[in-house]
Design a protein around this motif. Structure first.
Motif, PDB file in Angstrom:
ATOM      1  N   VAL A  39       0.766  -1.100  -0.022  1.00 47.36           N
ATOM      2  CA  VAL A  39      -0.009   0.120   0.000  1.00 47.36           C
ATOM      3  C   VAL A  39       1.005   1.105   0.009  1.00 47.36           C
ATOM      4  N   LEU A  40       0.717   2.159  -1.065  1.00 48.71           N
ATOM      5  CA  LEU A  40       1.498   3.446  -1.130  1.00 48.71           C
ATOM      6  C   LEU A  40       0.454   4.556  -0.817  1.00 48.71           C
ATOM      7  N   ALA A  41       0.922   5.478   0.163  1.00 51.65           N
ATOM      8  CA  ALA A  41      -0.063   6.602   0.300  1.00 51.65           C
ATOM      9  C   ALA A  41       0.778   7.881  -0.030  1.00 51.65           C
ATOM     10  N   VAL A  42       0.133   8.758  -0.679  1.00 50.80           N
ATOM     11  CA  VAL A  42       0.334   9.973  -1.219  1.00 50.80           C
ATOM     12  C   VAL A  42       0.546  11.225  -0.534  1.00 50.80           C
ATOM     13  N   GLY A  43       0.644  11.147   0.803  1.00 55.08           N
ATOM     14  CA  GLY A  43       0.712  12.169   1.705  1.00 55.08           C
ATOM     15  C   GLY A  43      -0.368  12.702   2.206  1.00 55.08           C
ATOM     16  N   ASP A  44      -0.384  13.395   3.298  1.00 51.34           N
ATOM     17  CA  ASP A  44      -1.250  13.817   4.193  1.00 51.34           C
ATOM     18  C   ASP A  44      -1.874  12.515   5.125  1.00 51.34           C
ATOM     19  N   VAL A  45      -0.935  11.819   5.345  1.00 49.32           N
ATOM     20  CA  VAL A  45      -1.291  10.620   6.208  1.00 49.32           C
ATOM     21  C   VAL A  45      -1.758  10.943   7.795  1.00 49.32           C
ATOM     22  N   GLU A  46      -1.079  11.832   8.168  1.00 47.84           N
ATOM     23  CA  GLU A  46      -1.626  12.772   9.601  1.00 47.84           C
ATOM     24  C   GLU A  46      -1.356  11.304  10.564  1.00 47.84           C
ATOM     25  N   ALA A  47      -0.444  10.859  10.841  1.00 48.37           N
ATOM     26  CA  ALA A  47       0.116   9.925  11.775  1.00 48.37           C
ATOM     27  C   ALA A  47       0.177  10.497  13.137  1.00 48.37           C
ATOM     28  N   PHE A  48      -0.893  11.382  13.569  1.00 46.94           N
ATOM     29  CA  PHE A  48      -0.953  11.920  15.011  1.00 46.94           C
ATOM     30  C   PHE A  48      -1.237  11.023  15.950  1.00 46.94           C
ATOM     31  N   ARG A  49      -1.283  11.191  17.143  1.00 51.24           N
ATOM     32  CA  ARG A  49      -1.557  10.369  18.127  1.00 51.24           C
ATOM     33  C   ARG A  49      -2.891  10.978  18.666  1.00 51.24           C
ATOM     34  N   ARG A  50      -3.100  12.349  18.686  1.00 51.56           N
ATOM     35  CA  ARG A  50      -4.069  12.836  19.126  1.00 51.56           C
ATOM     36  C   ARG A  50      -4.830  13.925  18.144  1.00 51.56           C
ATOM     37  N   ALA A  51      -6.265  13.825  17.932  1.00 51.51           N
ATOM     38  CA  ALA A  51      -6.623  14.884  16.838  1.00 51.51           C
ATOM     39  C   ALA A  51      -6.483  16.236  17.325  1.00 51.51           C
ATOM     40  N   ASP A  52      -6.334  16.526  18.630  1.00 50.07           N
ATOM     41  CA  ASP A  52      -6.188  17.934  18.926  1.00 50.07           C
ATOM     42  C   ASP A  52      -4.776  18.264  19.172  1.00 50.07           C
ATOM     43  N   ASP A  53      -3.817  17.835  18.433  1.00 51.99           N
ATOM     44  CA  ASP A  53      -2.473  18.190  18.632  1.00 51.99           C
ATOM     45  C   ASP A  53      -2.159  19.489  18.159  1.00 51.99           C
ATOM     46  N   HIS A  54      -1.462  20.305  19.069  1.00 53.79           N
ATOM     47  CA  HIS A  54      -1.358  21.920  18.692  1.00 53.79           C
ATOM     48  C   HIS A  54      -0.712  21.911  17.513  1.00 53.79           C
ATOM     49  N   ARG A  55      -0.007  20.730  16.802  1.00 47.83           N
ATOM     50  CA  ARG A  55       0.902  21.093  15.673  1.00 47.83           C
ATOM     51  C   ARG A  55      -0.015  20.843  14.486  1.00 47.83           C
ATOM     52  N   ARG A  56      -1.201  20.406  14.636  1.00 43.40           N
ATOM     53  CA  ARG A  56      -2.194  20.147  13.481  1.00 43.40           C
ATOM     54  C   ARG A  56      -2.956  21.479  13.234  1.00 43.40           C
ATOM     55  N   LYS A  57      -3.364  21.511  11.861  1.00 44.66           N
ATOM     56  CA  LYS A  57      -4.084  22.785  11.595  1.00 44.66           C
ATOM     57  C   LYS A  57      -5.300  22.617  12.309  1.00 44.66           C
ATOM     58  N   ALA A  58      -5.928  23.800  12.875  1.00 44.48           N
ATOM     59  CA  ALA A  58      -7.447  23.959  13.276  1.00 44.48           C
ATOM     60  C   ALA A  58      -8.110  23.211  12.512  1.00 44.48           C
ATOM     61  N   ALA A  59      -8.364  23.278  11.111  1.00 43.84           N
ATOM     62  CA  ALA A  59      -9.187  22.796  10.396  1.00 43.84           C
ATOM     63  C   ALA A  59      -9.138  21.184  10.302  1.00 43.84           C
ATOM     64  N   LYS A  60      -8.022  20.965  10.730  1.00 46.57           N
ATOM     65  CA  LYS A  60      -7.734  19.186  10.565  1.00 46.57           C
ATOM     66  C   LYS A  60      -8.073  18.446  12.005  1.00 46.57           C
ATOM     67  N   ARG A  61      -8.389  19.427  13.015  1.00 42.41           N
ATOM     68  CA  ARG A  61      -8.612  18.891  14.416  1.00 42.41           C
ATOM     69  C   ARG A  61     -10.052  18.102  14.709  1.00 42.41           C
ATOM     70  N   ALA A  62     -10.748  17.990  13.601  1.00 45.22           N
ATOM     71  CA  ALA A  62     -11.848  17.097  13.544  1.00 45.22           C
ATOM     72  C   ALA A  62     -11.808  15.960  12.842  1.00 45.22           C
TER      73      ALA A  62
END
Length: 308
Positions: A39-62
């Motif tokens: 399986v090959l993923a072309v980016g914006d995988v977002e392997a964050f541990r928490r949805a509300d991580d402060h390094r994540r753009k506000a629009a992505k926290r949902a």
């Protein structure tokens, strides 16, 4: 002996939806009657541990943050997943391994730019998108939202590093090559879907594709399915480009290729297992599913393009 047969699947911007992608691969295996090998993923995988991580753009926290289950060993990916970086990632976690590493069992970051041989296939890759102001600037450690945003832009030395690659089976990029929409317009093929804006994509990636001439190019970022070919003039090899939708719906977010050795012999979209292309056939907009799927209201479609 016959050449090894492989089922290689590209997936569009995952944005944290690891469970969904796993279920899709189960469905595709059932439809094709064989295992997915890669399986090959072309980016914006977002392997964050928490949805509300402060390094994540506000629009992505949902968006979901399901990666923690894999990182903690509670869940394991059934198939090897290799991904490039987009412009929305946990860049702090990726920064110290520009050449790639394994984040969790069967989850591999390829790196910022380079070449990897996987299951006998030569795969080139370039992470990130083009931002002219940062192209010649050094990469800063991504410790804040602002420096993380800058980490999502590729740099000149990274492009230079891969500019001499040749004989690639696949080339993974996040942002589309500039001009492929105009190429499709020039072909004048009858299609029921509206074409994207002609300005989508960047000239650096286009120049790389024109120089490297990979057999297949997989793209993400713009959350639209697209199919077009470049090259083919005289003795110049053809590069077939498949742009993938985000992984909110499978119809155009999943693109699979079946190989015999290093030869792609058939390809298709989505989970039905239906073949959309066979070796020797043209690759263009007529190979897309007939009707683009409607957007789901809960999948972050209100974001602007730069937030993709």
């Amino acid at each position: 002996m016959p050449p090894e047969s492989l089922l290689v699947v590209g997936v569009g911007d995952i944005h944290g939806r690891f469970h969904r992608v796993e279920a899709w691969m189960d469905a595709l295996e059932a439809a094709r009657g064989r295992p997915v090998d890669l399986v090959l993923a072309v980016g914006d995988v977002e392997a964050f541990r928490r949805a509300d991580d402060h390094r994540r753009k506000a629009a992505k926290r949902a968006m979901p943050a399901e990666f923690a289950e894999y990182a903690d060993g509670k869940t394991r990916m059934k198939r090897p997943l290799y991904f490039i970086g987009g412009n929305n990632e946990d860049f702090e976690a990726l920064h110290d391994a520009p050449g790639g590493f394994e984040l969790a069992p069967n989850v591999h970051y390829l790196g910022r730019a380079g070449l990897r041989q996987l299951r006998g296939l030569k795969i080139g890759y370039l992470s990130g998108i083009h931002a002219p102001r940062f192209f010649d600037q050094p990469l800063k450690r991504p410790t804040s939202l602002d420096t993380a945003k800058q980490a999502g832009y590729f740099r000149g030395p990274e492009v230079e590093r891969i500019s001499n690659l040749r004989d690639l089976d696949l080339f993974l990029v996040h942002e589309w090559p500039r001009g492929i929409v105009q190429r499709a317009r020039d072909e004048g093929l009858s299609t029921t879907r509206p074409l994207p804006s002609y300005w989508i994509g960047n000239p650096i990636t286009r120049r790389l594709v024109d120089t490297i001439r990979p057999r297949w190019v997989l793209c993400g970022h713009s959350h639209k399915g697209f199919a077009v070919s470049l090259g083919g003039e005289g003795h110049r090899p053809v590069s077939r480009i498949a742009c993938l939708d985000q992984s909110a719906r499978p119809d155009e977010a999943v693109f699979w290729l079946e190989y015999e050795g290093r030869e792609a012999v058939r390809a298709g979209w989505g989970l039905s297992g239906e073949v959309a292309w066979k070796a020797g056939e043209p690759w263009n907009l007529t190979r897309l599913p007939a009707v683009a799927p409607p957007a789901s209201p809960d999948d972050g479609e209100m974001e602007e393009l730069e937030s993709h």
